[in-house]
Design an enzyme around this catalytic site. Structure first.
Site, mmCIF file in Angstrom:
data_model
loop_
_atom_site.group_PDB
_atom_site.id
_atom_site.type_symbol
_atom_site.label_atom_id
_atom_site.label_comp_id
_atom_site.label_asym_id
_atom_site.label_seq_id
_atom_site.Cartn_x
_atom_site.Cartn_y
_atom_site.Cartn_z
ATOM 1 N N ASP A 111 -2.651 3.226 -0.584
ATOM 2 C CA ASP A 111 -1.064 3.973 -0.090
ATOM 3 C C ASP A 111 -0.879 3.285 0.444
ATOM 4 O O ASP A 111 -1.359 2.899 1.801
ATOM 5 C CB ASP A 111 -1.630 5.800 -0.550
ATOM 6 C CG ASP A 111 -1.634 6.388 -1.856
ATOM 7 O OD1 ASP A 111 -2.288 5.317 -2.724
ATOM 8 O OD2 ASP A 111 -2.411 7.166 -1.476
HETATM 9 N N1 URA Z 1 -7.956 7.459 -3.234
HETATM 10 C C1 URA Z 1 -5.592 7.559 -2.464
HETATM 11 O O1 URA Z 1 -5.450 9.128 -2.799
HETATM 12 N N2 URA Z 1 -5.197 7.393 -2.245
HETATM 13 C C2 URA Z 1 -5.116 5.963 -1.666
HETATM 14 O O2 URA Z 1 -5.065 5.136 -1.127
HETATM 15 C C3 URA Z 1 -6.672 5.174 -2.254
HETATM 16 C C4 URA Z 1 -7.623 6.400 -2.817
#
Ligand code: URA
Length: 241
Positions: A111
């Protein structure tokens, strides 16, 4: 023409494909007599060599001319895990133009606000292997949460959570750290926002998320956010398993 004929490649192409030098820079290195192929000084950039067998050196240091490039990046917060975006910077913007030109892409996504280990490559087959749900490549995250994770959360993740929207998660590892306001989460799959959604489902929303490990790769402690390096030959071999 023998079988090896297909493996012959221009030396300037081999060297610039490493992402370390542009074609122009390679030309200059050759002109200065700094490039050797199997111990012999390369006379012209367009000279060809067997890409699978030649030992190329620049200033005496061996250059790894593997056909694909593998980059370990310490993703900082604020960048998209994408190759391009009209409005926002992406992780590719952290790489020099020679590497961007090779068409590297991130293996999986973090993310925008997640930090840590991201692998970039142009090796589509390996990326596919690593991301395939059937391969169950472990990904380890450090999460800081609101509240405290406890033994019930550990048991719930180990049993395999079902999220509010019906998404079924594979059993996952959870290791509380310190007073439980931080924890390590080990996933064997990569569903959308998975760590955040799983911990939110346990009433422990994530405040910060950082990836430490992906399969055999561990984020290099020497890298700072935004920095990257090529994988070592050993890391590449481990990735291929
Ligand atoms: N899980 C999440 O919630 N975000 C990420 O960036 C990676 C795994």
């Amino acid at each position: 023409m023998n079988d090896g004929g297909e493996r012959m490649e221009r030396i300037d192409k081999l060297l610039s494909a490493t992402g370390r030098w542009s074609r122009k820079e390679v030309k200059e290195l050759v002109r200065q007599g700094r490039v050797l192929a199997d111990g012999r000084t390369v006379q012209k950039p367009e000279e060809k060599a067997d890409l699978a067998a030649v030992c190329l050196t620049v200033d005496g240091a061996e250059v790894d001319c593997a056909p694909f490039v593998y980059v370990m990046l310490y993703k900082p917060a604020g960048l998209l895990s994408a190759t391009e975006d009209k409005n926002q910077p992406t992780v590719l913007d952290l790489l020099p133009p020679e590497l961007k030109k090779r068409g590297l892409f991130p293996v999986g996504r973090l993310d925008k606000d997640t930090t840590g280990l991201l692998l970039l490559t142009d090796d589509g087959a390996l990326a596919h292997e690593l991301l395939s749900p059937k391969k169950h490549v472990d990904k380890v995250y450090r999460a800081e949460v609101e509240g405290r994770v406890d033994g019930r959360d550990v048991a719930a993740l180990a049993a395999g959570l079902v999220l509010g929207d019906g998404t079924v998660c594979l059993p996952a590892g959870l290791e509380p750290l310190g007073d439980g306001s931080a924890c390590l989460v080990t996933l064997r799959e990569g569903k959308y926002h998975q760590v955040k959604r799983m911990l939110a489902a346990r009433g422990k929303p994530v405040r910060a998320l950082h990836r430490l490990r992906m399969g055999p790769l561990t984020l290099d402690g020497g890298l700072k956010p935004g920095q990257w390096r090529f994988l070592t030959p050993r890391e590449r071999a481990e990735l291929r398993g």
